[in-house]
Design an enzyme around this catalytic site. Structure first.
Site, PDB file in Angstrom:
ATOM      1  N   TYR A 142      12.626   6.033  35.555  1.00 46.12           N
ATOM      2  CA  TYR A 142      12.898   7.015  36.617  1.00 46.12           C
ATOM      3  C   TYR A 142      12.830   6.286  37.950  1.00 46.12           C
ATOM      4  CZ  TYR A 142      12.127  11.111  39.640  1.00 46.12           C
ATOM      5  OH  TYR A 142      12.214  12.074  40.620  1.00 46.12           O
ATOM      6  N   ASP A 237      12.099  -2.166  40.354  1.00 45.66           N
ATOM      7  CA  ASP A 237      11.539  -0.943  40.943  1.00 45.66           C
ATOM      8  C   ASP A 237      10.026  -1.000  40.792  1.00 45.66           C
ATOM      9  OD1 ASP A 237      10.546   1.503  41.556  1.00 45.66           O
ATOM     10  OD2 ASP A 237      11.976   2.661  40.369  1.00 45.66           O
ATOM     11  N   LYS A 265       4.645   4.521  47.215  1.00 42.89           N
ATOM     12  CA  LYS A 265       3.290   4.880  46.767  1.00 42.89           C
ATOM     13  C   LYS A 265       2.181   4.101  47.488  1.00 42.89           C
ATOM     14  CE  LYS A 265       4.985   6.729  42.393  1.00 42.89           C
ATOM     15  NZ  LYS A 265       4.880   8.170  42.386  1.00 42.89           N
TER      16      LYS A 265
END
Ligand code: HOZ
Length: 419
Positions: A142, A237, A265
């Site tokens: 994702y 990623d 994050k």
């Protein structure tokens, strides 16, 4: 009726599903999401006065724990100087330098506001740089909710069984090719099938949106080599793994040198942030140095930069401590009939519907993860004051605030629930 139930009933009349991000709605485990009043250290406190040891940590960012004193003090000072200028600041340089010092593959960086933006922009850059259209992603990985990436995506999409969202035109995903994770042959075949057409390959180095699936030995290095051999950019990623699986991210752990890295994050210390960065000759294609346009009113926001900078500086001193507590938790979990994995400060575990099976990709995760058993486990743990992700297809996280005693208590509670 609890306060959470009352608030959720009201929220559902105000926001789709009562939430602002689908994974929060408890769809895959059932029941009512807890509405949070405040958080401190490793604890979440809900509006009904319940306390939970938090293994979600806002889905990863809060590696120092909630309301870390140093982060709060820095933010308290910073906020008195204004919240956004839409103009450059010193702290952007400082955070950029800090990230680059830990991730040498990043020679230049651009800050954005979320992981979604980071991945979307990285792929635009790969296409601009190579002049090619096609991208490869991996089933169950994702990368946020940009149209072209919402194909066989994990996280909430896996939970809801919506691999392709309505509203994403077929034309938008026509150039998105899918390979299974941990399978080199399938990737190699895609490169053979579409010679000189692949702009980039984007991958979560440790898949964290279909549960936690580490890469098999040599897999990521081989993906990197295939990209180089075919003139495609290797896009890592690290939104989730950056400063989580090691200070230098998965690229340090597995000795990779991606062309572009996506971050988010942890680098925002709990405030909204994202970033993409990489080799200078590639990044110089980004406007205004180059022609690939990408912009943002709040990009490089001074509060987010401040929280990120303080977090990374402090984290460098305490990373090993958090990682060793994660190892302790994983070792404890491994005593139960679960498939357990931990990398750095991330962990995951599957309840399996067949023993003797190993989950290694999206297909095996969907087939062999016992989501009903996980849902039961989740609610029993919640009742005992432990907050795990409300879906089997997510990762777990530890922070500096998680103590050995908390881990012992967690394992004791798990023993009661599972045995
Ligand atoms: N990557 C996170 C879930 N796996 C994002 C959380 C969200 O979608 O709200």
């Amino acid at each position: 009726m609890s306060e959470s139930e009352k608030l959720f009933a009201r929220a559902k009349t105000l926001m789709p599903g009562g939430v602002n991000s689908p994974v929060r709605a408890f769809h895959s485990v059932g029941g009512v999401p807890r509405f949070i009043d405040h958080a401190s250290g490793a604890y979440l406190f809900d509006v009904d006065g319940n306390r939970y040891v938090d293994y979600v940590l806002s889905w990863g960012p809060l590696i120092l724990g909630h309301a870390d004193e140093d982060v709060v003090n820095a933010l308290t000072q910073a906020i008195t100087k204004g919240t956004s200028y839409g103009a450059p600041t010193r702290v952007e340089n400082e955070l950029a330098e800090q990230i680059i010092a830990h991730m040498p593959s990043i020679e230049m960086i651009r800050f954005v506001n979320s992981g979604t933006e980071a991945c979307m922009s990285a792929l635009r850059l790969a296409r601009a740089y190579t002049g090619r259209d096609k991208i490869i992603k991996f089933a169950g990985c994702y990368h946020g909710h940009a149209d072209m990436l919402l194909v066989q995506a994990g996280s909430g999409a896996a939970t809801l069984g919506l691999p392709d969202s309505p509203g994403v035109p077929a034309a938008t995903t026509a150039h998105t090719l899918i390979a299974p994770f941990n399978n080199l042959q399938a990737l190699s075949q895609l490169f053979e099938q579409f010679p000189d057409q692949i702009a980039g390959v984007i991958i979560e180095p440790v898949a964290g949106n279909m549960g936690l699936i580490p890469p098999e030995d040599g897999y990521l290095q081989a993906v990197q080599s295939l990209c180089a051999a075919h003139g495609a950019l290797f896009i890592l990623d690290e939104v989730m793994t950056g400063f989580r699986v090691a200070m230098g991210g998965a690229q340090a752990l597995y000795q990779l040198s991606p062309d572009i890295t996506c971050l988010g994050k942890v680098i925002g210390g709990g405030l909204p942030v994202g970033a993409y960065g990489g080799k200078r000759h590639i990044m110089e294609h980004v406007a205004p140095s180059g022609k690939m346009y990408q912009a943002g009113t709040l990009s490089g926001n001074p509060l987010a930069m401040t929280a990120g900078l303080v977090t990374l500086r402090k984290l460098a001193q305490v990373f090993d401590q958090i990682a060793s507590r994660t190892t302790k938790l994983a070792a404890g979990l491994a005593q139960f009939p679960l498939q357990v994995a931990a990398v750095g400060t991330m962990f995951g575990f599957y309840f399996l519907n067949q023993q003797g099976i190993t989950i290694r990709d999206y297909d095996t995760a969907k087939r062999y993860a016992d989501t009903a058993a996980y849902a039961r486990f989740f609610h029993h743990m919640l009742e005992r004051g432990f907050y795990f992700a409300p879906s089997q297809f997510e990762a777990g996280f530890l922070s500096l605030a998680h103590t050995d005693d908390m881990i012992d208590d967690t394992l004791k509670a798990i023993a009661e629930v599972i045995n």
